[in-house]
Design a protein around this motif. Structure first.
Motif, PDB file in Angstrom:
ATOM      1  N   UNK A 108       0.850  -1.191   0.000  1.00 19.20           N
ATOM      2  CA  UNK A 108       0.000   0.000   0.000  1.00 19.20           C
ATOM      3  C   UNK A 108       0.884   1.238   0.000  1.00 19.20           C
ATOM      4  N   UNK A 109       0.769   2.050  -1.053  1.00 15.25           N
ATOM      5  CA  UNK A 109       1.630   3.229  -1.193  1.00 15.25           C
ATOM      6  C   UNK A 109       0.829   4.372  -1.807  1.00 15.25           C
ATOM      7  N   UNK A 110       1.519   5.325  -2.422  1.00 17.34           N
ATOM      8  CA  UNK A 110       0.857   6.497  -2.988  1.00 17.34           C
ATOM      9  C   UNK A 110       1.203   6.669  -4.462  1.00 17.34           C
ATOM     10  N   UNK A 111       0.275   7.255  -5.172  1.00 10.93           N
ATOM     11  CA  UNK A 111       0.504   7.739  -6.530  1.00 10.93           C
ATOM     12  C   UNK A 111      -0.050   9.157  -6.543  1.00 10.93           C
ATOM     13  N   UNK A 112       0.852  10.135  -6.620  1.00  9.03           N
ATOM     14  CA  UNK A 112       0.460  11.528  -6.388  1.00  9.03           C
ATOM     15  C   UNK A 112       1.198  12.470  -7.321  1.00  9.03           C
ATOM     16  N   UNK A 113       0.563  13.571  -7.647  1.00 10.56           N
ATOM     17  CA  UNK A 113       1.234  14.597  -8.434  1.00 10.56           C
ATOM     18  C   UNK A 113       2.212  15.422  -7.638  1.00 10.56           C
ATOM     19  N   UNK A 120       5.350  13.643   1.615  1.00  7.05           N
ATOM     20  CA  UNK A 120       5.678  13.250   2.991  1.00  7.05           C
ATOM     21  C   UNK A 120       5.185  14.289   3.992  1.00  7.05           C
ATOM     22  N   UNK A 121       5.347  15.569   3.658  1.00  3.83           N
ATOM     23  CA  UNK A 121       4.870  16.632   4.548  1.00  3.83           C
ATOM     24  C   UNK A 121       3.363  16.506   4.760  1.00  3.83           C
ATOM     25  N   UNK A 122       2.622  16.321   3.691  1.00  2.00           N
ATOM     26  CA  UNK A 122       1.169  16.275   3.781  1.00  2.00           C
ATOM     27  C   UNK A 122       0.694  15.060   4.569  1.00  2.00           C
ATOM     28  N   UNK A 123       1.349  13.932   4.383  1.00  4.60           N
ATOM     29  CA  UNK A 123       0.963  12.732   5.122  1.00  4.60           C
ATOM     30  C   UNK A 123       1.391  12.815   6.587  1.00  4.60           C
ATOM     31  N   UNK A 124       2.614  13.303   6.825  1.00  5.16           N
ATOM     32  CA  UNK A 124       3.127  13.388   8.186  1.00  5.16           C
ATOM     33  C   UNK A 124       2.323  14.375   9.032  1.00  5.16           C
ATOM     34  N   UNK A 125       1.765  15.405   8.396  1.00  2.00           N
ATOM     35  CA  UNK A 125       0.988  16.399   9.140  1.00  2.00           C
ATOM     36  C   UNK A 125      -0.163  15.764   9.904  1.00  2.00           C
ATOM     37  N   UNK A 126      -0.653  14.624   9.404  1.00  2.59           N
ATOM     38  CA  UNK A 126      -1.815  13.980  10.026  1.00  2.59           C
ATOM     39  C   UNK A 126      -1.518  12.542  10.443  1.00  2.59           C
ATOM     40  N   UNK A 127      -0.231  12.211  10.574  1.00  2.00           N
ATOM     41  CA  UNK A 127       0.157  10.899  11.073  1.00  2.00           C
ATOM     42  C   UNK A 127      -0.161   9.750  10.150  1.00  2.00           C
ATOM     43  N   UNK A 128      -0.183  10.003   8.846  1.00  2.00           N
ATOM     44  CA  UNK A 128      -0.523   8.952   7.885  1.00  2.00           C
ATOM     45  C   UNK A 128       0.702   8.324   7.227  1.00  2.00           C
ATOM     46  N   UNK A 129       1.845   8.967   7.345  1.00  2.00           N
ATOM     47  CA  UNK A 129       3.035   8.503   6.623  1.00  2.00           C
ATOM     48  C   UNK A 129       3.471   7.107   7.040  1.00  2.00           C
ATOM     49  N   UNK A 130       3.317   6.770   8.320  1.00  2.00           N
ATOM     50  CA  UNK A 130       3.769   5.465   8.797  1.00  2.00           C
ATOM     51  C   UNK A 130       2.865   4.323   8.333  1.00  2.00           C
ATOM     52  N   UNK A 131       1.707   4.647   7.774  1.00  2.00           N
ATOM     53  CA  UNK A 131       0.759   3.635   7.319  1.00  2.00           C
ATOM     54  C   UNK A 131       0.936   3.289   5.847  1.00  2.00           C
ATOM     55  N   UNK A 132       1.910   3.889   5.195  1.00  2.00           N
ATOM     56  CA  UNK A 132       2.127   3.704   3.760  1.00  2.00           C
ATOM     57  C   UNK A 132       3.584   3.353   3.484  1.00  2.00           C
ATOM     58  N   UNK A 133       3.796   2.579   2.430  1.00  2.00           N
ATOM     59  CA  UNK A 133       5.142   2.189   2.009  1.00  2.00           C
ATOM     60  C   UNK A 133       5.622   3.232   0.987  1.00  2.00           C
ATOM     61  N   UNK A 134       6.090   4.349   1.482  1.00  2.00           N
ATOM     62  CA  UNK A 134       6.380   5.492   0.614  1.00  2.00           C
ATOM     63  C   UNK A 134       7.514   5.257  -0.391  1.00  2.00           C
ATOM     64  N   UNK A 135       8.547   4.467  -0.104  1.00  8.71           N
ATOM     65  CA  UNK A 135       9.608   4.280  -1.100  1.00  8.71           C
ATOM     66  C   UNK A 135       9.137   3.677  -2.421  1.00  8.71           C
ATOM     67  N   UNK A 136       8.038   2.924  -2.422  1.00  8.70           N
ATOM     68  CA  UNK A 136       7.576   2.337  -3.680  1.00  8.70           C
ATOM     69  C   UNK A 136       6.546   3.213  -4.390  1.00  8.70           C
ATOM     70  N   UNK A 137       6.231   4.362  -3.821  1.00  3.31           N
ATOM     71  CA  UNK A 137       5.253   5.249  -4.439  1.00  3.31           C
ATOM     72  C   UNK A 137       5.793   5.945  -5.675  1.00  3.31           C
TER      73      UNK A 137
END
Length: 230
Positions: A108-113, A120-137
């Protein structure tokens, strides 16, 4: 069952309350020395296209991408607390991401513009970054067009986690561009009408599975599981 889930961020996972537009304006100002006459046009486009469009509309030459990316990252980092104060995670998002992150065989990761730093800033602001596998996004620096980001994320999942190339991929997003990116890359799509586009508009764009938001965790997981079985 294996599944690769790619979540959009703005208006799908979070409400940025106008902070995104302020980030683009600040980056433009840092690079051009003046305010833009119009706000950035976003709606699911990548940062490469958004910033190029801003400079073109102002009749200015487009700076080198590495300068734009650095300016965006600096502007985003400077607005972390403002985003946390004004914005919010959307209903059900924390529970949906947590549930997806615990599914055996799912990535589970992200696909974002957004560029990676601002994602990372937007996800970390609300504690969501740790719930996603960001390196594969896949992020706004990786390609100009959103559909091309899907291949980037798939390659990273294969390289970093040995995810087979034929594992089903599903995009979760709030704009017709998210739907287009899924349909043109053979991916599934769960569209959510939590942004400016209605459920009817998302259906017209080609989405079969459309929800008003991500608040019903059981239903969200059920729809995603249906793609895993394809």
């Amino acid at each position: 069952m294996e599944l690769f889930v790619l979540w959009d961020i703005d208006h799908t996972l979070i409400e940025n309350a106008g902070v995104s537009k302020e980030i683009y304006a600040a980056a433009f100002r840092a690079l051009s020395g003046r305010e833009p006459t119009e706000p950035a046009r976003t709606e699911g486009r990548t940062d490469r296209l958004i910033m190029r469009d801003m400079f073109a509309r102002e009749g200015l030459p487009v700076p080198d991408w590495h300068l734009i990316e650095a300016a965006l990252a600096q502007a985003g980092e400077a607005r972390l607390e403002e985003l946390r104060r004004r914005g919010t995670a959307l209903p059900g998002v924390h529970d949906a991401l947590k549930a997806a992150s615990t599914q055996i065989g799912w990535v589970s990761s992200v696909l974002t513009g957004n560029v990676a730093a601002n994602a990372r800033v937007k996800l970390a602001a609300f504690g969501l970054d740790s719930l996603l596998d960001l390196p594969v996004g896949a992020y706004g620096a990786d390609a100009e067009l959103r559909p091309h980001l899907v291949a980037v994320a798939r390659e990273r999942a294969q390289r970093l986690h040995s995810v087979p190339a034929d594992v089903p991929t599903v995009l979760v997003g709030d704009t017709p561009r998210d739907v287009e990116a899924a349909l043109t890359t053979g991916s599934g799509v769960l569209a959510v009408a939590s942004g400016i586009h209605t459920q009817e508009e998302l259906i017209a764009a080609g989405a079969v599975e459309v929800l008003p938001d991500l608040s019903d965790t059981k239903r969200v997981l059920g729809i995603l599981e249906s793609f895993a079985g394809h």
